[in-house]
Design a protein around this motif. Structure first.
Motif, mmCIF file in Angstrom:
data_model
loop_
_atom_site.group_PDB
_atom_site.id
_atom_site.type_symbol
_atom_site.label_atom_id
_atom_site.label_comp_id
_atom_site.label_asym_id
_atom_site.label_seq_id
_atom_site.Cartn_x
_atom_site.Cartn_y
_atom_site.Cartn_z
ATOM 1 N N ARG A 66 -40.698 2.831 -41.639
ATOM 2 C CA ARG A 66 -40.166 2.050 -42.580
ATOM 3 C C ARG A 66 -40.337 0.808 -42.640
ATOM 4 N NH1 ARG A 66 -33.351 2.167 -43.253
ATOM 5 N NH2 ARG A 66 -33.233 1.908 -45.533
ATOM 6 N N LEU B 124 -38.968 -2.818 -43.832
ATOM 7 C CA LEU B 124 -37.820 -3.244 -44.321
ATOM 8 C C LEU B 124 -38.166 -4.588 -44.820
ATOM 9 C CD1 LEU B 124 -35.561 -1.721 -41.650
ATOM 10 C CD2 LEU B 124 -35.233 -1.723 -44.319
ATOM 11 N N TYR C 284 -35.049 -7.539 -45.695
ATOM 12 C CA TYR C 284 -33.721 -7.913 -46.083
ATOM 13 C C TYR C 284 -33.528 -9.066 -46.903
ATOM 14 C CZ TYR C 284 -32.461 -5.125 -42.189
ATOM 15 O OH TYR C 284 -32.551 -3.859 -41.332
ATOM 16 N N HIS D 93 -24.749 1.528 -36.781
ATOM 17 C CA HIS D 93 -25.177 2.817 -36.636
ATOM 18 C C HIS D 93 -26.034 3.278 -35.517
ATOM 19 C CE1 HIS D 93 -28.725 0.928 -38.398
ATOM 20 N NE2 HIS D 93 -29.498 1.921 -37.928
ATOM 21 N N ASP E 67 -29.541 5.607 -34.726
ATOM 22 C CA ASP E 67 -30.640 6.429 -35.445
ATOM 23 C C ASP E 67 -30.238 7.941 -34.885
ATOM 24 O OD1 ASP E 67 -31.456 4.298 -36.448
ATOM 25 O OD2 ASP E 67 -33.019 3.679 -34.736
ATOM 26 N N LEU F 258 -39.258 -0.632 -32.884
ATOM 27 C CA LEU F 258 -38.881 -1.754 -33.744
ATOM 28 C C LEU F 258 -39.826 -2.977 -33.665
ATOM 29 C CD1 LEU F 258 -35.115 -1.777 -32.663
ATOM 30 C CD2 LEU F 258 -36.045 -0.977 -35.211
ATOM 31 N N LEU G 243 -31.056 -8.394 -34.565
ATOM 32 C CA LEU G 243 -30.448 -7.316 -34.067
ATOM 33 C C LEU G 243 -29.180 -7.508 -33.033
ATOM 34 C CD1 LEU G 243 -31.344 -4.173 -34.174
ATOM 35 C CD2 LEU G 243 -32.522 -4.647 -32.027
ATOM 36 N N HIS H 39 -26.591 0.031 -33.219
ATOM 37 C CA HIS H 39 -27.187 -1.161 -33.447
ATOM 38 C C HIS H 39 -26.982 -1.812 -34.942
ATOM 39 C CE1 HIS H 39 -29.996 1.749 -34.192
ATOM 40 N NE2 HIS H 39 -30.373 1.148 -35.421
ATOM 41 N N VAL I 257 -27.651 -5.331 -37.874
ATOM 42 C CA VAL I 257 -28.318 -6.531 -38.034
ATOM 43 C C VAL I 257 -27.277 -7.729 -38.732
ATOM 44 C CG1 VAL I 257 -30.576 -7.531 -38.910
ATOM 45 C CG2 VAL I 257 -30.612 -5.114 -38.177
ATOM 46 N N ARG J 102 -35.788 -11.310 -44.343
ATOM 47 C CA ARG J 102 -36.123 -10.945 -43.015
ATOM 48 C C ARG J 102 -37.089 -9.808 -43.237
ATOM 49 N NH1 ARG J 102 -33.815 -7.043 -39.320
ATOM 50 N NH2 ARG J 102 -34.658 -7.419 -37.425
ATOM 51 N N THR K 226 -39.279 -6.458 -41.411
ATOM 52 C CA THR K 226 -39.422 -5.698 -40.143
ATOM 53 C C THR K 226 -40.084 -4.365 -40.322
ATOM 54 O OG1 THR K 226 -38.326 -5.580 -37.948
ATOM 55 C CG2 THR K 226 -37.145 -4.783 -39.865
ATOM 56 N N VAL L 42 -39.900 -0.257 -38.567
ATOM 57 C CA VAL L 42 -39.153 0.682 -37.737
ATOM 58 C C VAL L 42 -39.955 1.887 -37.752
ATOM 59 C CG1 VAL L 42 -36.974 1.898 -37.341
ATOM 60 C CG2 VAL L 42 -36.904 -0.303 -38.612
ATOM 61 N N PHE M 246 -39.791 5.962 -36.810
ATOM 62 C CA PHE M 246 -38.855 6.971 -36.324
ATOM 63 C C PHE M 246 -39.769 7.946 -35.733
ATOM 64 C CE2 PHE M 246 -36.579 4.788 -39.743
ATOM 65 C CZ PHE M 246 -35.456 4.571 -39.160
HETATM 66 O O1 LIG Z 1 -33.837 -4.221 -38.915
HETATM 67 C C1 LIG Z 1 -33.823 -3.911 -38.137
HETATM 68 O O2 LIG Z 1 -34.173 -4.423 -36.975
HETATM 69 C C2 LIG Z 1 -33.247 -2.391 -37.498
HETATM 70 C C3 LIG Z 1 -33.338 -1.442 -38.937
HETATM 71 C C4 LIG Z 1 -32.608 -0.257 -38.369
HETATM 72 O O3 LIG Z 1 -31.868 -0.197 -37.751
HETATM 73 C C5 LIG Z 1 -33.169 1.160 -39.263
HETATM 74 O O4 LIG Z 1 -33.734 0.940 -40.122
HETATM 75 O O5 LIG Z 1 -32.616 2.165 -38.469
#
Ligand SMILES: O=C(O)CCC(=O)C(=O)O
Ligand SMILES: [Fe+2]
Length: 495
Positions: free
Chosen positions: A192, A194, A196, A214, A216, A223, A244, A284, A286, A299, A301, A303, A305
Motif C-alpha cells: 500500500r 500511501l 497523506y 488501530h 493491523d 513499513l 508514527l 499504532h 500517525v 507525507r 509512505t 506499507v 502486509f
Molecule cells: O503511515 C504509516 O506509517 C502507517 C500506515 C498504517 O498503519 C496502515 O496503512 O495500516
C-alpha cells in the motif's frame, strides 16, 4: 496545550545478523515483538533499500496529481478498493474518520494471483488482478514491485526468527509448518503506497490526526519511514512530533523515532492470536505536523502486509480478543475467509454482501442490515492462558473500525446470524465459509444435490454443508442461518 510524547527508538537488528538463519535473535524478537516490547523492530543495512524507498515514495504525490478521470480508471470498488487507487475514508476510531489519506494497493509479486473466477469472487481483496497506470505513470509498477519484493524477502527472514522465538516458548507449530513457510508460499502479499494529504493544523489535533489508532489484522507488516513533500518538493520532516506513534504495553503513547534507511516491521493481530500472545500486535497511529507553517506538507509512505494465502487454514484458539464476531463455532477457517469477514466488518457491509458483485450489493443494500464491527481496545490484556504476559489492565473501551465506501455508512446492528439446529427451508444468499474437507453443497428435500458452492444468490431449497463445519448464511423472510452437521460420502458437487 499539547502534550509532547516521549520518543523511543525501535530495537534494531543488523541485516547481516538477520540473514544468518542459525543466529539466535530471540532477545531482539522479544524486545521488539514480545509482551513487553515496543511492537516494532527495525532492520539496518538492507542492501538497495534506501534507493528503492525513495524511488517509490516520490511517486505517491505524482499519483495524486494525475487527472481525476485517470485516477477514476485506477479505482477498483469490487475489491473494496484493495487494488489500485482510492481516496476512501477510513474510520479506525469510533468518532472520527480519517479523511486525508490516498492509497494505491497492489500485489508486488503476482499481477494475477489466480485465474479461478470463483476465487476472485470469493476473495476479491486478495485475488483480483493488479491495476497499473501503464500510460500515465509507468514507473510506478517497477518501483512498487521492487520495494515490495525486497520488503517481503526481508520480512520472511524476520519470520524465521519469529518462529524460533515462539517455538522456543513452547507454542509448537502455531501456523501450518511455520510462519516463514506459510508466508513464503502465499500468493497474496499486499503493498500500500500511501499519501497523506496536507492537513491544516488545529490545536485540538490528537496524535492520531493523520491516521487513527488501530492494529493491523494480518501477520507481519513492513513499513518505511515517511517522506515529506511541500508542493511536490521534498522537504525534511517538518516537526519531530510528526509520524508514527505506538501505544506501549503499559499504555504509554510514544513517538517512534525511525531512521530513513531502516526498514521497519510490526506484528498483526492474527500472528498474535496464533502465537498465543508471544508476538504482540502493535497499536499504532500517525500524527500530522503540528505547526501552522507545515500545513501544506504531505507525507508519503509504503506499507507491506505480509499474510498467508487465502486457503491457508487457521485454527483459532477459543480465547481471542480480536474480531470474535468473524469466527465460526468450529474455530477453523481459511485465512481468506477470516480476513474477508474482518474487511467486511470494516466496510459496514454484511459478509454476504461483500461476496456479491457490486451491482448485486447495491440491490441487496436496500434489504439487508449493514454491519459494522467493534473490536476490543487493542491494548486490552490478552487472556491469561496466553502465557506469561504481565500487561497492565486497561480501561475497556470499544474501538469501531470501519471503512466507508460509496458514501455508505456503517452501523453496529449485528449480522443477524443465528444457530438453527436442523436443516430448514430457506433461501440461499451466499456461502459464508466452507470446511477444508470439501466444498459446500445445497441439497433439496430428497437429499438431491441442487447446487454447488457460490452458485448463485437466491436459490430456494434446503442447504447442507458437506465435510463438516461449514456455514451458510441464508435469508428467507427472516434472516436465518444454518450451520450444518457433517454429511460425509457425497461426491463434491460443482454445477
Ligand atoms: O503511515 C504509516 O506509517 C502507517 C500506515 C498504517 O498503519 C496502515 O496503512 O495500516
Ligand atoms: Fe497499520
Amino acid at each position: 496545550m499539547q502534550q509532547q510524547q516521549p520518543s523511543v527508538r525501535a530495537v534494531t537488528i543488523p541485516f547481516a545478523d538477520l540473514k544468518d538463519r542459525g543466529k539466535d535473535l530471540g532477545g531482539f524478537i522479544e524486545e521488539g515483538f514480545g509482551p513487553q516490547g515496543l511492537g516494532i523492530v527495525s532492520i539496518a543495512g538492507v542492501p538497495g533499500y534506501p534507493e528503492l524507498r525513495k524511488r517509490l515514495l516520490r511517486l505517491a504525490p505524482r499519483i495524486v496529481s494525475l487527472p481525476d478521470d485517470v485516477k477514476k480508471q485506477l479505482e477498483d470498488p469490487d475489491s473494496r478498493y484493495h487494488f489500485g487507487w482510492s481516496r476512501v475514508e477510513e474510520k479506525f476510531e469510533s468518532e472520527r474518520w480519517d479523511t486525508a489519506k490516498g492509497s494505491y494497493f497492489a500485489n508486488p509479486v503476482f499481477d494475477v494471483p489466480t485465474t479461478d473466477d470463483e476465487l476472485v469472487t470469493r476473495y476479491p481483496s486478495y485475488c483480483r488482478p493488479n491495476i497499473w497506470p501503464k500510460d500515465h505513470l509507468p514507473e510506478l509498477e517497477i518501483a512498487f514491485k521492487g520495494l515490495g519484493k525486497l520488503m517481503l524477502e526481508v520480512g520472511l527472514m524476520l519470520a524465521h526468527h519469529c518462529d524460533r522465538y515462539v517455538i522456543q516458548r513452547g507454542v509448537g507449530q502455531y501456523i501450518g509448518e511455520s510462519l516463514e513457510k506459510t508466508l513464503a508460499r502465499s500468493r497474496c502479499p499486499k503493498g500500500r503506497l500511501l499519501y497523506y494529504f496536507p492537513k491544516s493544523f488545529s490545536k485540538q489535533d490528537e496524535v492520531s490526526s493523520w491516521c487513527g489508532w488501530h492494529t493491523d489484522y494480518g501477520f507481519l507488516t513492513g513499513l518505511t519511514c515517511g517522506l515529506f513533500t511541500r508542493k511536490s518538493e521534498e522537504v525534511p520532516c517538518p516537526d519531530i512530533g510528526t509520524g508514527l506513534y505506538v501505544r506501549t504495553r503499559d499504555n504509554q503513547v510514544v513517538k517512534v523515532t525511525l531512521v530513513d534507511d531502516e526498514l521497519v516491521y510490526q506484528i498483526g493481530e492474527t500472528a498474535e492470536i496464533l502465537s498465543r500472545g508471544h508476538l504482540c500486535a502493535t497499536p499504532h497511529c500517525v500524527k500530522a505536523p503540528s505547526s501552522e507553517d507545515a500545513s501544506d506538507v504531505g507525507r508519503s509512505t509504503f506499507v507491506l502486509f505480509i499474510q498467508p494465502n487465502w486457503d491457508e487454514p487457521l485454527k483459532l484458539p477459543s480465547e481471542i480478543r480480536y474480531h470474535q464476531e468473524c469466527i465460526p463455532p468450529t474455530r477453523t477457517l481459511a485465512y481468506g475467509e477470516y480476513s474477508e469477514r474482518v474487511l467486511a466488518s470494516f466496510s459496514g457491509k454484511s459478509v454476504e454482501q461483500t461476496l456479491m458483485p457490486q451491482s448485486k450489493q447495491r440491490q441487496a443494500a436496500s434489504t439487508t442490515n449493514h454491519r459494522g464491527s467493534t473490536t476490543s481496545n487493542p491494548r486490552d490484556p490478552p487472556p491469561r492462558s496466553w502465557g506469561d504476559s504481565t500487561r497492565s489492565d486497561q480501561n475497556q473501551h470499544k474501538k469501531a473500525c470501519h471503512r466507508r465506501e460509496d458514501g455508505h455508512l456503517s452501523s453496529n446492528d449485528g449480522d443477524g446470524r443465528q444457530r438453527v439446529p436442523e436443516r430448514r427451508e430457506c433461501t440461499l444468499l451466499s456461502v459464508v465459509s466452507e470446511s477444508r474437507a470439501g466444498p459446500l453443497q445445497l441439497v433439496d428435500e430428497g437429499d438431491q444435490v441442487i447446487h454447488g458452492r457460490s452458485a448463485g444468490w437466491a436459490i430456494p431449497g434446503r442447504v447442507a454443508p458437506r465435510g463438516g463445519g461449514g456455514e451458510i448464511e441464508t435469508r428467507s423472510r427472516r434472516k436465518e442461518a444454518w450451520r450444518g452437521e457433517t454429511r460425509r460420502g457425497r461426491p463434491p458437487s460443482r454445477v
